[in-house]
Design a protein around this motif. Sequence first.
Motif, PDB file in Angstrom:
ATOM      1  N   GLN A  49      61.724  86.519  52.837  1.00 52.31           N
ATOM      2  CA  GLN A  49      62.426  87.073  53.985  1.00 52.31           C
ATOM      3  C   GLN A  49      62.554  86.032  55.092  1.00 52.31           C
ATOM      4  N   LEU A  50      63.728  85.974  55.708  1.00 52.99           N
ATOM      5  CA  LEU A  50      63.925  85.101  56.855  1.00 52.99           C
ATOM      6  C   LEU A  50      63.267  85.700  58.091  1.00 52.99           C
ATOM      7  N   ILE A  51      62.621  84.859  58.873  1.00 55.44           N
ATOM      8  CA  ILE A  51      61.934  85.301  60.089  1.00 55.44           C
ATOM      9  C   ILE A  51      62.390  84.411  61.235  1.00 55.44           C
ATOM     10  N   ASN A  52      62.781  85.035  62.338  1.00 53.31           N
ATOM     11  CA  ASN A  52      63.182  84.295  63.537  1.00 53.31           C
ATOM     12  C   ASN A  52      62.109  84.416  64.608  1.00 53.31           C
ATOM     13  N   VAL A  53      61.723  83.279  65.158  1.00 55.95           N
ATOM     14  CA  VAL A  53      60.675  83.227  66.176  1.00 55.95           C
ATOM     15  C   VAL A  53      61.197  82.451  67.378  1.00 55.95           C
ATOM     16  N   GLU A  54      60.775  82.844  68.575  1.00 59.80           N
ATOM     17  CA  GLU A  54      61.090  82.088  69.785  1.00 59.80           C
ATOM     18  C   GLU A  54      59.792  81.593  70.409  1.00 59.80           C
ATOM     19  N   LEU A  55      59.722  80.298  70.674  1.00 60.60           N
ATOM     20  CA  LEU A  55      58.529  79.686  71.260  1.00 60.60           C
ATOM     21  C   LEU A  55      58.897  78.985  72.557  1.00 60.60           C
ATOM     22  N   THR A  56      57.930  78.874  73.453  1.00 66.91           N
ATOM     23  CA  THR A  56      58.142  78.060  74.650  1.00 66.91           C
ATOM     24  C   THR A  56      58.087  76.586  74.248  1.00 66.91           C
ATOM     25  N   PRO A  57      58.727  75.717  75.034  1.00 60.10           N
ATOM     26  CA  PRO A  57      58.642  74.279  74.713  1.00 60.10           C
ATOM     27  C   PRO A  57      57.197  73.778  74.668  1.00 60.10           C
ATOM     28  N   GLU A  58      56.334  74.344  75.529  1.00 59.62           N
ATOM     29  CA  GLU A  58      54.934  73.927  75.550  1.00 59.62           C
ATOM     30  C   GLU A  58      54.236  74.280  74.240  1.00 59.62           C
ATOM     31  N   ARG A  59      54.505  75.513  73.760  1.00 58.27           N
ATOM     32  CA  ARG A  59      53.876  75.931  72.509  1.00 58.27           C
ATOM     33  C   ARG A  59      54.415  75.124  71.334  1.00 58.27           C
ATOM     34  N   LEU A  60      55.689  74.797  71.360  1.00 60.99           N
ATOM     35  CA  LEU A  60      56.272  73.982  70.298  1.00 60.99           C
ATOM     36  C   LEU A  60      55.613  72.607  70.250  1.00 60.99           C
ATOM     37  N   THR A  61      55.366  72.049  71.428  1.00 61.90           N
ATOM     38  CA  THR A  61      54.715  70.737  71.494  1.00 61.90           C
ATOM     39  C   THR A  61      53.297  70.809  70.935  1.00 61.90           C
ATOM     40  N   GLU A  62      52.571  71.870  71.275  1.00 69.87           N
ATOM     41  CA  GLU A  62      51.202  72.056  70.770  1.00 69.87           C
ATOM     42  C   GLU A  62      51.179  72.102  69.248  1.00 69.87           C
ATOM     43  N   LEU A  63      52.140  72.842  68.682  1.00 69.24           N
ATOM     44  CA  LEU A  63      52.160  73.016  67.229  1.00 69.24           C
ATOM     45  C   LEU A  63      52.737  71.802  66.508  1.00 69.24           C
ATOM     46  N   GLY A  64      53.646  71.085  67.170  1.00 73.54           N
ATOM     47  CA  GLY A  64      54.279  69.933  66.529  1.00 73.54           C
ATOM     48  C   GLY A  64      55.067  70.313  65.296  1.00 73.54           C
TER      49      GLY A  64
END
Length: 352
Positions: free
Chosen positions: A314-329
């Motif tokens: 199943q396709l899943i769409n997620v929205e993250l803050t730029p800060e969280r995206l940086t943390e996760l890399g």
Amino acid sequence: MSIRIQGVSKNFGSFQALADVSLDVPSGSLLALLGPSGSGKTTLLRIIAGLEVADRGTVLHHDENITEYEARDRKVGFVFQHYALFRHMTIAENIGYGLRVRGVPKQERQVRVDELLKLIRLDGLGSRYPAQLSGGQRQRVALARALAARPNVLLLDEPFGALDAKVRTELRQWLRKLHEEIQVTSVFVTHDQEEAFEVADHVVIMNEGRIEQVGTPAEVFERPANAFVMDFLGNVNVFHGRVERGRAVVSGLTVAYPDYPHPEARDAAVYVRPHELEVERSPTEAGSLAAKVLHVNPTGSRTKVELRALDSNQLINVELTPERLTELGLKSGDTVHVAPRRVRVFVPDYEI
């Protein structure tokens, strides 16, 4: 109540545009009729205006039955999507046209027109013609013309639909401020959720000629009445599973659902908005779905991440803050674990 709709139905041949619709519009409120094309929004607006006749039901204004009144006797102002201005008349003549038809003396007409030109921030431009104005200015003129005769109710049918995005945003803000100044009961039709939520005091969600939910923008968004409303109000992830004994079970995840305490299992749909999903590098104790990152799309204040669940595809769409995206890399091809912060569970009576 300023307007009360009671049991209104309307058919066009074999097509049922409205099915036993009842609605109260509080005095002085700005109410939005929101829904997909063909949901009955414009038909309901035109019945309030007297431009369409209901097959059944009544329309009341301050408890006076106006169902049989002609449109000209209902004291409503109507604003169309495409302005409908007279091209051969000046802006001032367009605004004052309805007053002239009603026999209002010229001097009194001029005072009212000047007042409205100032209200719509076009004072000094009364001698221009519609072709000399921008789309946003022409729509403001159309609104002033509807207000000229001091209507009891203002009705607007997709008033910003013909304008580009930037002008629509500016006019939405302007209409909200204008309504706060004049406090005339107003009903407007739109299929744009953002527009309805930004401008209206109350929102009516319509679908297939029926009202699905009525509430403030916050109430409708946070507590959707059913699966249709949840699905209509923007991008959502839908997970199919079952409910039983106060729980909803989806792809190995279990969430509380006390509204269904029965032991018999029933099919259910779990809805999660993209910003209500957490992404972690490792499985969470409370349970999570393993997924592969397909695409990362930074879009300003939010980054959209598309993933595919490993167990179900199943396709899943997620929205993250730029800060969280940086943390996760995150990057395409990564395996991550997705867990919902908030879910809404529906035991559907129908398929969307």
